[in-house]
Design a protein around this motif. Sequence first.
Motif, PDB file in Angstrom:
ATOM      1  N   UNK A  99      48.027  29.406  35.290  1.00  0.00           N
ATOM      2  CA  UNK A  99      47.827  30.462  34.097  1.00  0.00           C
ATOM      3  C   UNK A  99      46.454  31.067  34.260  1.00  0.00           C
ATOM      4  N   UNK A 100      45.876  31.014  35.353  1.00  0.00           N
ATOM      5  CA  UNK A 100      44.507  31.301  35.758  1.00  0.00           C
ATOM      6  C   UNK A 100      44.730  33.091  36.367  1.00  0.00           C
ATOM      7  N   UNK A 101      43.997  34.115  35.631  1.00  0.00           N
ATOM      8  CA  UNK A 101      44.159  35.328  35.860  1.00  0.00           C
ATOM      9  C   UNK A 101      43.575  35.569  37.396  1.00  0.00           C
ATOM     10  N   UNK A 102      44.304  36.091  38.430  1.00  0.00           N
ATOM     11  CA  UNK A 102      43.707  36.435  39.687  1.00  0.00           C
ATOM     12  C   UNK A 102      43.499  37.803  39.725  1.00  0.00           C
ATOM     13  N   UNK A 103      42.354  38.124  40.364  1.00  0.00           N
ATOM     14  CA  UNK A 103      41.813  39.568  40.623  1.00  0.00           C
ATOM     15  C   UNK A 103      41.738  39.772  42.177  1.00  0.00           C
ATOM     16  N   UNK A 104      42.444  40.449  42.651  1.00  0.00           N
ATOM     17  CA  UNK A 104      42.370  40.696  44.063  1.00  0.00           C
ATOM     18  C   UNK A 104      41.398  41.661  44.581  1.00  0.00           C
ATOM     19  N   UNK A 193      44.244  40.904  37.113  1.00  0.00           N
ATOM     20  CA  UNK A 193      43.355  41.892  36.686  1.00  0.00           C
ATOM     21  C   UNK A 193      42.994  42.807  38.010  1.00  0.00           C
ATOM     22  N   UNK A 194      43.709  43.789  37.930  1.00  0.00           N
ATOM     23  CA  UNK A 194      43.360  44.773  39.043  1.00  0.00           C
ATOM     24  C   UNK A 194      41.918  45.584  38.634  1.00  0.00           C
ATOM     25  N   UNK A 207      44.601  45.080  33.235  1.00  0.00           N
ATOM     26  CA  UNK A 207      45.229  43.916  33.138  1.00  0.00           C
ATOM     27  C   UNK A 207      46.899  43.951  32.931  1.00  0.00           C
ATOM     28  N   UNK A 208      47.362  42.934  33.716  1.00  0.00           N
ATOM     29  CA  UNK A 208      48.900  42.882  33.735  1.00  0.00           C
ATOM     30  C   UNK A 208      48.957  41.241  33.158  1.00  0.00           C
ATOM     31  N   UNK A 209      50.299  41.136  32.605  1.00  0.00           N
ATOM     32  CA  UNK A 209      50.880  39.824  32.031  1.00  0.00           C
ATOM     33  C   UNK A 209      51.737  39.175  32.968  1.00  0.00           C
ATOM     34  N   UNK A 210      52.018  38.050  32.642  1.00  0.00           N
ATOM     35  CA  UNK A 210      53.089  37.249  33.352  1.00  0.00           C
ATOM     36  C   UNK A 210      54.367  38.074  33.573  1.00  0.00           C
ATOM     37  N   UNK A 211      54.879  38.475  32.334  1.00  0.00           N
ATOM     38  CA  UNK A 211      56.016  39.581  32.423  1.00  0.00           C
ATOM     39  C   UNK A 211      55.826  40.768  33.038  1.00  0.00           C
ATOM     40  N   UNK A 212      54.845  41.456  32.726  1.00  0.00           N
ATOM     41  CA  UNK A 212      54.697  42.737  33.473  1.00  0.00           C
ATOM     42  C   UNK A 212      54.721  42.738  34.788  1.00  0.00           C
ATOM     43  N   UNK A 402      43.425  48.194  29.353  1.00  0.00           N
ATOM     44  CA  UNK A 402      42.101  48.185  30.319  1.00  0.00           C
ATOM     45  C   UNK A 402      41.341  47.283  29.536  1.00  0.00           C
ATOM     46  N   UNK A 403      40.977  46.112  30.254  1.00  0.00           N
ATOM     47  CA  UNK A 403      40.360  44.861  29.835  1.00  0.00           C
ATOM     48  C   UNK A 403      39.102  45.342  29.062  1.00  0.00           C
ATOM     49  N   UNK A 404      38.791  44.936  28.055  1.00  0.00           N
ATOM     50  CA  UNK A 404      37.345  45.130  27.441  1.00  0.00           C
ATOM     51  C   UNK A 404      37.086  46.605  27.243  1.00  0.00           C
TER      52      UNK A 404
END
Length: 552
Positions: A99-104, A193-194, A207-212, A402-404
Amino acid sequence: MSDYAQEVASFRWQVPERFNFARDTFDAHAQTTPERMAMLWVDDEGHEQKISFGRFRERSRRLASALLALGLRPGDRLLLLLPRRVAWWESVLAALRAGVVFSPGTTQLTARDIAYRLRAAEVAAVITDPENAPKVDEALAEAGGAGGGWNGLRARILVEGEREGWLGYEELVEGGDASFEGSDTRADDPAVLFFTSGTTGYPKMTLHTQASNGIGHYVTGAYWLDLKPDDLHWNLSDTGWAKAAWSSFFGPWIMGAAVFVHHTARFNARRTLEMLARYPVTTLCAAPTNYRMLVQEDLAAFRFPSLRHCVAAGEPLNPEVIETWRRATGLTIRDGYGQTETVVCLANFPCTEVRPGSMGKPVPGFDVAVIDEEGRELPPGQEGDVAIRVRPERPVGLFREYWKDPERTAQVFRGDWYLTGDRAYRDEDGYFWFVGRADDVILSAAYRIGPFEIESVLLEHPAVAESAVVGSPDPVRGQIVKAFVVLARGWEPSEELARQLQEFVKERTAPYKYPREIEFVDDLPKTVSGKIRRVELRQREMERKGGAAPAR
């Protein structure tokens, strides 16, 4: 998909309330056929690894539990800076599982780039390799130093080797819990999070979700990539780009297909053709730049006995490249269109006619249109903004925000539509035709000129390997068309050749579109995904001429 119209009419998104890609999708493949190959990894030194679904399941479970044991919590951000190492795929799968948000991020990032990402995303952990760890340490000093005030990193994890202050990746995996299935995430929980560059300002956090991504990319894998469980899919993308999530991770593994990975420092066209001839790759995904370089090689010297399907994405692919590849291989490259903010939403499918140069038709599950400034759909043949309908039903494959940055998020919606920022027109048969980015369109003496059309014509000339067309400031016309040209092997720059290219364009398109200036260059500025950075060339021209972008 065998019947496009029928699939569009019958398609419905199915999204459960709770969903975790690693637990609910990947582990389902591993449970059914644990020994089936999930990845064939090779490098330039001849090393090979075949890794099963069961092996990825076990190691990602161990790593996910280890991340949580370090103090990370669902929703925390993990910055992932790795080349095409197996650990990249393990880490993405583990992050999703936890459930951690990965950002490549691409390994080409500088310490300054990394420092910005650390602060902006409030990163809790970093996973990288010995080549990039020094940049992370330098970035940490900058991010937390004078004026930075940031010290939120809880773990630095090193893949291979040792470094002071860093944890060993393998030790974490070996000490993790192989029975940990995953956090019980909601389908709309944040997952990816791209960072994506715009024309101005710092990169946006998409920001994308588990589903998107974990459900949304079903249409990418099933319809455009046309993948089946027995396929071996090769995507040439760098791991730092969203295209890796599209075509190296979610798309193939949703469908239960295996991924082919070539770990190499840089793209080499001949070596790529040799790999396609040597290994049983069935489907290929590459940027237009890659294909342009591939067709410069002697394609007749190679045979690709397993290859059955080829796609391109990142920017429109020139019709002449499609035709050259088809003559040599018998395969038609099928262009697809999408963004960091989306999954594939327009494409040329195996069951539809390819119209070279077209973006294709809307993907099932997406209502895509060309609209005007009032949000009204335009009729065929009229240029407008490419938009995706979000009301009354929002497609699953669209990003959350777009996060924040709620202001920037609001700016990309117009009434019932999400605005892609691209310009196009639609023909009578529903095919979309790219004109250009809204910011790329050239305004010259009241004419609107799309750079792609001019680039495509230039590429038909045997002297041209690549080109990029931008508007250059002009006191009379506002802008003139300028072409930056990379020459094919055996050609030398000259004023005479520049005049020949100008006449060549005049003969093949409206005279007002021809490039009034041509500059020969050794290479073109590109993003990590291979897209030409016209914004950089435009800025160069404005600085050179002391001009400004025309008002719109």
